[in-house]
Design an enzyme around this catalytic site. Structure first.
Site, short mmCIF file in Angstrom:
data_model
loop_
_atom_site.label_atom_id
_atom_site.label_comp_id
_atom_site.label_asym_id
_atom_site.label_seq_id
_atom_site.Cartn_x
_atom_site.Cartn_y
_atom_site.Cartn_z
N HIS A 148 30.04 35.84 41.04
CA HIS A 148 29.43 36.65 42.18
C HIS A 148 27.84 36.10 42.58
O HIS A 148 27.76 36.00 43.68
CB HIS A 148 29.00 38.08 41.52
CG HIS A 148 30.35 38.88 40.87
ND1 HIS A 148 30.38 39.35 39.90
CD2 HIS A 148 31.30 39.39 41.84
CE1 HIS A 148 31.55 39.93 39.80
NE2 HIS A 148 31.99 40.34 41.22
N SER A 195 34.70 39.83 35.57
CA SER A 195 34.25 41.11 35.05
C SER A 195 35.12 41.53 33.98
O SER A 195 34.47 41.99 33.02
CB SER A 195 33.92 42.22 36.14
OG SER A 195 33.42 41.67 37.39
N ARG A 196 36.28 41.33 34.06
CA ARG A 196 37.38 41.54 33.13
C ARG A 196 37.25 40.87 31.72
O ARG A 196 37.48 41.30 30.53
CB ARG A 196 38.76 41.47 33.39
CG ARG A 196 38.99 42.59 34.44
CD ARG A 196 40.40 42.24 35.25
NE ARG A 196 40.42 43.04 36.19
CZ ARG A 196 41.43 44.16 36.48
NH1 ARG A 196 41.99 44.56 35.39
NH2 ARG A 196 41.26 44.64 37.36
N MET A 209 35.61 32.98 35.66
CA MET A 209 34.73 34.11 35.21
C MET A 209 35.22 35.12 35.80
O MET A 209 35.79 34.96 37.09
CB MET A 209 33.31 33.66 35.78
CG MET A 209 32.89 32.52 35.14
SD MET A 209 31.10 32.89 34.63
CE MET A 209 30.60 31.45 34.11
N LEU A 249 28.53 41.97 37.42
CA LEU A 249 28.36 40.58 38.17
C LEU A 249 28.14 39.70 36.96
O LEU A 249 27.45 39.63 36.12
CB LEU A 249 26.69 40.59 38.98
CG LEU A 249 26.85 41.80 40.17
CD1 LEU A 249 25.60 41.55 40.68
CD2 LEU A 249 27.92 41.58 40.89
N GLY A 302 30.62 45.08 41.17
CA GLY A 302 29.62 45.29 40.12
C GLY A 302 30.11 44.36 38.85
O GLY A 302 30.92 43.49 39.13
N LYS A 357 39.01 32.85 43.28
CA LYS A 357 39.80 33.30 42.20
C LYS A 357 40.84 34.21 42.47
O LYS A 357 41.98 34.08 42.17
CB LYS A 357 39.01 33.79 40.92
CG LYS A 357 40.13 34.33 39.77
CD LYS A 357 39.05 34.56 38.52
CE LYS A 357 38.38 36.21 38.66
NZ LYS A 357 39.81 37.16 38.82
N ASP A 358 40.48 35.25 43.44
CA ASP A 358 41.28 36.25 43.80
C ASP A 358 41.88 35.58 45.22
O ASP A 358 41.55 35.96 46.36
CB ASP A 358 40.87 37.71 44.35
CG ASP A 358 40.02 38.24 42.92
OD1 ASP A 358 40.74 38.46 42.11
OD2 ASP A 358 38.57 38.25 42.88
O1 PAF Z 1 37.05 41.34 44.68
C1 PAF Z 1 36.59 42.45 44.57
O2 PAF Z 1 35.51 42.57 43.87
C2 PAF Z 1 36.92 43.44 45.44
O3 PAF Z 1 38.45 43.65 45.45
C3 PAF Z 1 36.25 43.80 46.78
C4 PAF Z 1 36.61 42.70 47.68
C5 PAF Z 1 34.70 43.88 46.55
C6 PAF Z 1 36.67 45.21 47.41
O4 PAF Z 1 36.52 46.18 46.68
#
Ligand code: PAF
Length: 283
Positions: free
Chosen positions: A37, A186-187, A184, A33, A31, A149-150
């Site tokens: 996202h 959420s943090r 970008m 978003l 969430g 990004k992750d």
């Molecule tokens: O990247 C994220 O937002 C979270 O780690 C995920 C993949 C939704 C799992 O909770």
């Protein structure tokens, strides 16, 4: 757009879609978003008949209770954004509905999760592995979309799905950035305006490393300069800056002979933990 919270109702809905031989794209989120996202959602909508988005702040992946508590939750806002894009289904379970009992199983990614994020967020990826496995089993999508990004998370999830034969194609989507270059996240909502400006140093230094490599400069030296610039900034506290081989996430100091390279960084601005990376194809 259908909003589902019970896992059993989700499974029923999916089996209806599957009977009608529709391809399913899935975007797992926690969430809050943002455009990053929404880029995942757009990619899914372009490539699949049905798009399902999950919104679930997964407690298992937080090693810090305050971080979990402070994670932004703006469900109504998120729903409006997804409605605008005409997403088909939003799956938003409660914690008790999703984890009626705390899972005894956890996913061990071996060496892949020992460094970078894994070193500083103990237990984080084990929790990500569990939630993603459960979500992929419930949704059984043809394709699932994750933000680059992750970067480490993306590599781990792709490995999980390859090693355990999940029938889902894992697709990485480019990081979406503010005009300032800030990735970008959420943090970012937790940063003041000044904090958002201060945080631009993160990508600025990554870009300098990329440009230096293009000019044939030494990776070691470029990393040293970036570390010094980070250390000289009053507002950014560096946690790590590392160049890694994306195929195994092992650190490298010499990129000769490699096909690709990722430089990953994490640190704090105004007490908010931020990460970013630069991925380079070298051949
Ligand atoms: O990247 C994220 O937002 C979270 O780690 C995920 C993949 C939704 C799992 O909770």
């Amino acid at each position: 757009m259908r909003i589902i919270s019970a896992p059993s109702e989700l499974v029923e809905t999916i089996s209806f879609f599957k009977k009608n031989t529709r391809t399913i794209g899935f975007v797992p989120t926690m969430g809050a978003l943002h455009k990053g996202h929404l880029a995942l959602v757009s990619a899914s909508m372009a490539q699949n008949d049905i798009t399902i988005v999950s919104i679930f702040v997964n407690p298992l992946q937080f090693n810090n209770a305050t971080d979990l508590e402070q994670y932004p939750r703006v469900f109504e806002d998120d729903i409006k954004k997804l409605e605008k894009l005409s997403v088909d289904v939003v799956f938003s379970p409660t914690v008790d509905g999703f984890y009626p009992i705390k899972p005894a199983v956890s996913i061990n990614f071996g060496d892949l999760s020992k460094r970078l994020e894994g070193e500083f967020r103990k237990g984080h990826f084990e929790g990500v592995g569990v939630v993603v496995s459960k979500l992929l089993h419930l949704v059984s999508p043809d394709r699932a979309y994750f933000g680059l990004k992750d970067f480490q998370q993306f590599i781990l999830i792709r490995t999980l799905c390859e090693d355990l034969n999940f029938q889902t194609q894992i697709i990485g989507v480019e990081t979406v950035r503010e005009e300032s270059g800030l990735a970008m996240s959420s943090r970012n909502r937790r940063l003041t305006k000044k904090g958002q400006e201060d945080a631009t140093i993160i990508f600025r230094e990554l870009k300098c490393i990329g440009e230096g490599l293009e000019n044939g400069e030494s990776l070691d030296m470029l990393l040293e300069v970036a570390k010094k610039n980070y250390a000289d900034s009053d507002s950014f506290q560096l946690e790590y800056l590392e160049a890694v081989d994306p195929s195994n996430l092992k650190p490298i100091d010499d990129y000769l002979g490699l096909d690709e390279l990722a430089v990953c960084v994490a640190g704090y601005v105004e007490g908010v933990r931020l990460i970013d990376n630069l991925y380079l194809r070298l051949k």
